[in-house]
Write a protein that holds these residues in place. Structure first.
Motif, PDB file in Angstrom:
ATOM      1  N   THR A   1       0.752  -1.219  -0.153  1.00 21.07           N
ATOM      2  CA  THR A   1       0.088   0.125   0.012  1.00 21.07           C
ATOM      3  C   THR A   1       0.939   1.256  -0.288  1.00 21.07           C
ATOM      4  O   THR A   1       1.734   1.250   0.922  1.00 21.07           O
ATOM      5  CB  THR A   1      -0.843   0.150   1.354  1.00 21.07           C
ATOM      6  OG1 THR A   1      -1.767  -0.942   1.350  1.00 21.07           O
ATOM      7  CG2 THR A   1      -1.822   1.401   1.231  1.00 21.07           C
TER       8      THR A   1
ATOM      9  N   LEU B   1      -6.469  -0.458  -5.711  1.00 16.24           N
ATOM     10  CA  LEU B   1      -5.985  -1.478  -4.830  1.00 16.24           C
ATOM     11  C   LEU B   1      -4.754  -2.198  -5.288  1.00 16.24           C
ATOM     12  O   LEU B   1      -3.666  -2.378  -4.656  1.00 16.24           O
ATOM     13  CB  LEU B   1      -7.069  -2.409  -4.256  1.00 16.24           C
ATOM     14  CG  LEU B   1      -6.679  -3.037  -3.107  1.00 16.24           C
ATOM     15  CD1 LEU B   1      -6.516  -2.052  -1.690  1.00 16.24           C
ATOM     16  CD2 LEU B   1      -8.138  -3.790  -2.503  1.00 16.24           C
TER      17      LEU B   1
ATOM     18  N   GLY C   1      -3.243   5.765   1.075  1.00 14.85           N
ATOM     19  CA  GLY C   1      -4.539   5.626   2.003  1.00 14.85           C
ATOM     20  C   GLY C   1      -4.088   4.660   3.052  1.00 14.85           C
ATOM     21  O   GLY C   1      -4.165   3.450   2.851  1.00 14.85           O
ATOM     22  N   SER C   2      -4.198   5.208   4.287  1.00 14.24           N
ATOM     23  CA  SER C   2      -4.032   4.482   5.418  1.00 14.24           C
ATOM     24  C   SER C   2      -4.432   5.306   6.507  1.00 14.24           C
ATOM     25  O   SER C   2      -4.768   6.685   6.466  1.00 14.24           O
ATOM     26  CB  SER C   2      -2.713   3.943   5.630  1.00 14.24           C
ATOM     27  OG  SER C   2      -1.972   5.257   5.628  1.00 14.24           O
TER      28      SER C   2
ATOM     29  N   ARG D   1      -5.369   2.797  -1.733  1.00 13.44           N
ATOM     30  CA  ARG D   1      -6.735   2.379  -0.985  1.00 13.44           C
ATOM     31  C   ARG D   1      -7.590   3.636  -1.199  1.00 13.44           C
ATOM     32  O   ARG D   1      -7.217   4.930  -0.738  1.00 13.44           O
ATOM     33  CB  ARG D   1      -6.234   2.090   0.402  1.00 13.44           C
ATOM     34  CG  ARG D   1      -5.546   0.839   0.707  1.00 13.44           C
ATOM     35  CD  ARG D   1      -5.523   0.382   2.341  1.00 13.44           C
ATOM     36  NE  ARG D   1      -4.849  -0.751   2.282  1.00 13.44           N
ATOM     37  CZ  ARG D   1      -5.320  -2.028   2.455  1.00 13.44           C
ATOM     38  NH1 ARG D   1      -6.636  -1.947   2.186  1.00 13.44           N
ATOM     39  NH2 ARG D   1      -4.472  -2.867   2.590  1.00 13.44           N
ATOM     40  N   SER D   2      -8.736   3.335  -1.301  1.00 13.66           N
ATOM     41  CA  SER D   2      -9.922   4.359  -1.756  1.00 13.66           C
ATOM     42  C   SER D   2     -10.858   4.324  -0.537  1.00 13.66           C
ATOM     43  O   SER D   2     -10.896   3.136  -0.071  1.00 13.66           O
ATOM     44  CB  SER D   2     -10.431   4.509  -3.125  1.00 13.66           C
ATOM     45  OG  SER D   2     -10.998   3.227  -3.627  1.00 13.66           O
ATOM     46  N   THR D   3     -11.933   5.211  -0.470  1.00 14.79           N
ATOM     47  CA  THR D   3     -12.789   5.171   0.344  1.00 14.79           C
ATOM     48  C   THR D   3     -14.137   5.698  -0.388  1.00 14.79           C
ATOM     49  O   THR D   3     -14.197   6.565  -1.046  1.00 14.79           O
ATOM     50  CB  THR D   3     -12.706   6.123   1.664  1.00 14.79           C
ATOM     51  OG1 THR D   3     -11.241   5.436   2.278  1.00 14.79           O
ATOM     52  CG2 THR D   3     -13.772   5.865   2.808  1.00 14.79           C
TER      53      THR D   3
ATOM     54  N   GLN E   1     -12.156   0.978  -7.954  1.00 15.41           N
ATOM     55  CA  GLN E   1     -11.463   0.882  -6.349  1.00 15.41           C
ATOM     56  C   GLN E   1     -10.645  -0.436  -6.651  1.00 15.41           C
ATOM     57  O   GLN E   1      -9.455  -0.398  -6.019  1.00 15.41           O
ATOM     58  CB  GLN E   1     -12.523   0.518  -5.613  1.00 15.41           C
ATOM     59  CG  GLN E   1     -13.344   1.769  -5.062  1.00 15.41           C
ATOM     60  CD  GLN E   1     -13.918   1.759  -3.816  1.00 15.41           C
ATOM     61  OE1 GLN E   1     -15.316   1.281  -3.718  1.00 15.41           O
ATOM     62  NE2 GLN E   1     -13.534   2.087  -2.627  1.00 15.41           N
ATOM     63  N   GLN E   2     -10.905  -1.596  -7.120  1.00 15.55           N
ATOM     64  CA  GLN E   2     -10.022  -2.774  -7.339  1.00 15.55           C
ATOM     65  C   GLN E   2      -9.004  -2.437  -8.014  1.00 15.55           C
ATOM     66  O   GLN E   2      -7.668  -2.875  -7.750  1.00 15.55           O
ATOM     67  CB  GLN E   2     -10.717  -3.676  -8.046  1.00 15.55           C
ATOM     68  CG  GLN E   2      -9.989  -5.280  -7.786  1.00 15.55           C
ATOM     69  CD  GLN E   2      -9.460  -5.624  -6.606  1.00 15.55           C
ATOM     70  OE1 GLN E   2     -10.510  -5.811  -5.689  1.00 15.55           O
ATOM     71  NE2 GLN E   2      -8.340  -5.857  -6.178  1.00 15.55           N
TER      72      GLN E   2
END
Length: 353
Positions: free
Chosen positions: A4, A297, A7-8, A302-304, A293-294
């Motif tokens: 990653t 990733l 995004g965390s 990382r998305s939200t 989103q995949q």
């Protein structure tokens, strides 16, 4: 999926001796709370009229935890739609009949609302409560029309208690409670796991951080109240280098905009950054959000999704703009932890979706 990169969760910030005077001049009474919903709940209780039914005019595009604060405080909810173009509230004058409180929000840091309508609210004696969670660092993020401002700083920095509530005139009649020890324990443990992940490179600690975070979060949804903040959180907030935070986030947003190419999978909601906004995230619409989103990733991003459709809005199709936003919106972090190189990578990756 690789490591990653973006995004965390934030690790815990360290306070410094400086004092920033943040929010001191916004209103007449400032209180720190355990969370944003605790701050919002306190403002709603303080604003509540004891002599009439309390009706809140709230956005159809919002978080269920925001609506939960209104429900717990005893308000009846009345919704307004939100235009997908720059997330502009679609207020209706005829909807104001009987309304006692208006919820105002500047999404993702961008304030896009009709001030003439806010003036009408003031004329009719409607209390305006602004949720500043997304706009707290924007220069126009605290509307002068508001009577209260409430929000959370948890999306902006590593802090256990991030709630802030401000009353424009007078002082709060609500006395805050001592922060819940179990909640604090969970928040600090989650951030400690995040710190361990950064120091060791072991993703197992991030998994632990996520587990503790969500256990703590779900418990908060059941037990939130007018809980105040702990001392360390206040020290962190009051010593934060705000100018550096704002500059980095604005620079990061500009870098993403410069390097991304619009497509059906990534249409920026705000393709231009005005001179007043400090963005909370980079947010866009995607025609196939799951695939987008995949893809991200798979590239270490990382998305939200802010937010799932709230259970308090059973007939979401009655608000077609908000319904479409819920199904299409995606966000990614662009905060002060990330460099120009990180943002260039993000922009170019978004262009490949």
């Amino acid at each position: 999926m690789g490591e990653t990169r973006l995004g965390s969760m934030f690790p815990l910030e360290s306070p410094s001796p400086r004092r920033n005077g943040f929010l001191k001049d916004i209103g007449s009474d400032l209180h720190y709370f355990m969370s944003g919903r605790c701050a919002l709940y306190a403002c709603l209780l303080d604003a509540k009229s004891k002599n009439e039914d309390n009706i809140a005019y709230v956005p159809a595009y919002t978080c269920e935890t925001v609506l939960a604060s209104y429900e717990k405080a005893g308000y009846t909810l009345r919704f307004y739609d939100v235009d997908a173009k720059e997330l502009t509230p679609l207020f209706k004058r005829e909807d104001l009949a009987g309304v006692t409180v208006l919820n105002l929000c500047g999404y993702y840091g961008f304030s896009r609302y009709d001030e003439q309508f806010l003036g009408l609210c003031k004329e009719q004696g409607v209390t305006i409560l602004q949720d500043t969670t997304h706009s707290v660092f924007s220069r126009d993020g605290h509307s002068p029309f508001a009577d209260y401002w409430a929000g959370s700083l948890r999306k902006w920095m590593g802090v256990a208690c991030g709630g802030v509530g401000i009353k424009k005139e007078g002082v709060f009649s609500i006395n805050s409670k001592v922060p819940d020890e179990k909640h604090l324990e969970g928040r600090y443990l989650a951030m400690e796991h995040r710190k361990q992940a950064l120091e060791s490179g072991d993703a197992t600690y991030d998994i632990l951080a996520g587990e503790v975070f969500w256990e703590t979060e779900m418990r908060l949804r059941e037990m939130f109240d007018v809980y105040g903040s702990d001392l360390l959180s206040r020290r962190i907030i009051e010593s934060l280098n705000i100018d550096a935070l704002v500059k980095r986030r604005r620079d990061n947003y500009e870098t993403v905009i410069t390097h991304y190419r619009p497509s059906s999978q990534c249409q920026a909601i705000f393709p231009r950054l005005d001179d007043k906004t400090c963005p909370s995230h980079f947010s866009w619409y995607s025609e196939d959000r799951n695939r987008a989103q995949q893809f991200l990733l798979d590239h270490g991003i990382r998305s939200t999704v802010y937010w799932p459709k709230p259970p308090q809005l059973p007939n979401v199709k009655k608000y077609p703009h908000a319904n479409w936003i819920y199904d299409s919106v995606v966000s990614v972090q662009i905060d002060q932890r990330y460099t120009a190189e990180d943002m260039e990578y993000l922009g170019k990756t978004l262009s490949q979706m």
